[in-house]
Write a protein that holds these residues in place. Structure first.
Motif, PDB file in Angstrom:
ATOM      1  N   SER A  65     -10.116   4.618   0.952  1.00 43.84           N
ATOM      2  CA  SER A  65      -9.585   4.572   2.264  1.00 43.84           C
ATOM      3  C   SER A  65      -8.792   5.771   2.639  1.00 43.84           C
ATOM      4  CB  SER A  65      -8.645   3.475   2.003  1.00 43.84           C
ATOM      5  OG  SER A  65      -7.891   3.007   3.400  1.00 43.84           O
ATOM      6  N   GLU A  97       3.908   2.437   2.795  1.00 41.87           N
ATOM      7  CA  GLU A  97       3.431   2.219   4.339  1.00 41.87           C
ATOM      8  C   GLU A  97       4.466   0.941   4.879  1.00 41.87           C
ATOM      9  OE1 GLU A  97      -0.560   0.946   4.593  1.00 41.87           O
ATOM     10  OE2 GLU A  97      -1.259   2.938   5.494  1.00 41.87           O
ATOM     11  N   VAL A 150      -7.068   7.600   5.596  1.00 45.27           N
ATOM     12  CA  VAL A 150      -6.535   7.490   7.019  1.00 45.27           C
ATOM     13  C   VAL A 150      -5.963   8.827   7.652  1.00 45.27           C
ATOM     14  CG1 VAL A 150      -4.552   6.215   8.158  1.00 45.27           C
ATOM     15  CG2 VAL A 150      -5.618   5.347   6.123  1.00 45.27           C
ATOM     16  N   LYS A 151      -6.471   8.995   8.856  1.00 42.58           N
ATOM     17  CA  LYS A 151      -6.106   9.928   9.669  1.00 42.58           C
ATOM     18  C   LYS A 151      -4.931   9.426  10.426  1.00 42.58           C
ATOM     19  CE  LYS A 151      -8.003  13.126  13.565  1.00 42.58           C
ATOM     20  NZ  LYS A 151      -9.045  13.325  14.028  1.00 42.58           N
ATOM     21  N   TRP A 152      -3.850  10.326  10.465  1.00 42.56           N
ATOM     22  CA  TRP A 152      -2.812  10.013  10.904  1.00 42.56           C
ATOM     23  C   TRP A 152      -2.298  11.043  11.875  1.00 42.56           C
ATOM     24  CZ3 TRP A 152       2.209  12.258  10.925  1.00 42.56           C
ATOM     25  CH2 TRP A 152       3.342  11.739  11.397  1.00 42.56           C
ATOM     26  N   TYR A 196      -4.303  13.710   7.183  1.00 39.81           N
ATOM     27  CA  TYR A 196      -4.965  12.612   6.317  1.00 39.81           C
ATOM     28  C   TYR A 196      -4.204  12.303   5.066  1.00 39.81           C
ATOM     29  CZ  TYR A 196      -8.946  14.026   9.199  1.00 39.81           C
ATOM     30  OH  TYR A 196      -9.611  14.237  10.213  1.00 39.81           O
ATOM     31  N   TYR A 197      -4.204  10.914   4.819  1.00 35.80           N
ATOM     32  CA  TYR A 197      -3.650  10.452   3.694  1.00 35.80           C
ATOM     33  C   TYR A 197      -4.354   9.567   3.039  1.00 35.80           C
ATOM     34  CZ  TYR A 197      -1.503   6.426   5.988  1.00 35.80           C
ATOM     35  OH  TYR A 197      -1.273   5.148   6.644  1.00 35.80           O
ATOM     36  N   ALA A 232       0.711   5.729   0.463  1.00 35.80           N
ATOM     37  CA  ALA A 232       0.081   6.957   1.041  1.00 35.80           C
ATOM     38  C   ALA A 232       0.243   8.039   0.067  1.00 35.80           C
ATOM     39  CB  ALA A 232       0.364   7.077   2.215  1.00 35.80           C
ATOM     40  N   LYS A 292      -4.859   5.941   1.442  1.00 35.75           N
ATOM     41  CA  LYS A 292      -4.174   4.494   1.183  1.00 35.75           C
ATOM     42  C   LYS A 292      -4.841   3.954  -0.031  1.00 35.75           C
ATOM     43  CE  LYS A 292      -4.118   0.635   4.176  1.00 35.75           C
ATOM     44  NZ  LYS A 292      -4.336   0.143   5.534  1.00 35.75           N
ATOM     45  N   ASN A 295       0.866  -0.952   0.179  1.00 31.92           N
ATOM     46  CA  ASN A 295       0.065  -0.182  -0.037  1.00 31.92           C
ATOM     47  C   ASN A 295       0.799   1.227   0.009  1.00 31.92           C
ATOM     48  OD1 ASN A 295      -2.502  -1.330   0.248  1.00 31.92           O
ATOM     49  ND2 ASN A 295      -2.176  -1.517   2.489  1.00 31.92           N
TER      50      ASN A 295
END
Lengths: 164, 156
Positions: A148, A45, A150-152, A65-66, A11, A68, A9
């Protein structure tokens, strides 16, 4: 440049201006014409340095945010451009600061697309609307990326000084 | 003006020393004004307000708003989108979002659809997919009505 395995995956970091009301701007997947961009930057990732690289990219230690995206699914994406054959590939791209750095490459009729070419008359002129074929390509990627998000948030408490 | 206000106005007019000619003149002016006033109903729906707020936010973006050399939005592009907002029905306004593009244009992205319209200074381009058929065009001369027709084709 090494091709990434389909199981990996990647990002795509999403700038604030690219996210609104549950949608991702297709501009997030532009090959920037003013720097003749040859790929769309992403981070792997799986890489050990992924979190540090992410923090380096965003220059701050706060939630970001990214998108994925799975490499195999990216390669299988169908782009409905009517006349042209468009596909994507993902390869590692050397970067001294970001060891997880990779790129989404866009090919049209087996020729890699470069920002600003061959649609130079559209992209380089201020106030000109985007080229419709490029819009189709960006649309495809932004809709795919939306699946998808993702909050990082960094776990490091002390902010790292910006080098810029 | 409500009924109470109108009654007060009528009482005031009756208290004036108006001759019969004055009264005829006044009534003719009022009738003339009522037939020429354009009944423009301002849009005050939530979707319109939200879109206008978003447009104003994007209009204020400075050069290099993305830290990668993006241009500020061209004033004519903002004006073009405002024209679209003015004629776009409220339900249709909820089906898309606005994004800035790097060369001073604005992108209309339809929610959940493979569809977008790029608004430039004098032209627009579009790309959308409907019923497994791809549609796209470059550099159509900008006219708000044409864009609205296109939106109806995309969403309808």
């Amino acid at each position: 440049m090494d091709k990434l395995d389909g199981s990996e995956n990647v990002a795509r970091v999403l700038k604030t201006a690219w996210v609104y009301d549950g949608e991702i701007s297709p501009s997030a997947f532009s090959l920037r014409p003013h720097i003749r961009e040859t790929y769309i930057s992403v981070l792997r990732e799986l890489c050990d340095t992924f979190s540090n690289d992410l923090a380096e990219v965003v220059h701050r230690r706060s939630p970001v945010y990214y998108a994925k995206m799975n490499v195999g699914e990216l390669r299988n994406l169908h782009v409905d451009t009517i006349e042209d054959d468009v596909y994507f590939d993902v390869k590692a791209v050397d970067n001294l600061k970001l060891l997880s750095h990779s790129g989404i490459f866009v090919y049209m009729n087996n020729i890699p697309l470069i920002g600003g070419e061959p649609f130079e008359s559209f992209e380089l002129k201020r106030g000109m609307p985007a080229d419709s074929t490029l819009m189709t390509i960006r649309e495809t990627l932004s809709e795919f990326a939306k699946k998808s998000i993702v909050k990082w948030k960094s776990e490091v408490s002390n902010p790292k000084p910006s080098n810029s | 003006m409500n009924t109470v206000s109108l009654n007060h106005l009528w009482s005031y007019l009756q208290g004036l020393s108006l001759t019969a000619n004055n009264q005829r003149w006044l009534s003719e002016r009022l009738i003339e004004a009522s037939t020429t006033t354009k009944n423009i109903t301002p849009r005050h729906g939530n979707a319109y307000r939200k879109q206008l707020e978003r447009l104003n936010e994007l209009a204020s973006l400075q050069e290099n708003w993305d830290d990668d050399g993006a241009l500020s939005i061209e004033p004519q592009v903002v004006s073009n989108v405002k024209d679209i907002l003015h004629i776009c029905p409220e339900p249709l306004l909820s089906t898309w979002v606005l994004f800035p593009d790097i060369n001073g244009t604005l992108l209309i992205k339809f929610k959940g659809l493979h569809a977008s319209i790029s608004i430039g200074v004098h032209h627009y381009s579009y790309s959308y997919r409907k019923e497994d058929e791809a549609h796209r065009a470059n550099n159509c001369p900008f006219e708000a009505g044409s864009v609205l027709n296109l939106m109806n084709s995309i969403v309808g």
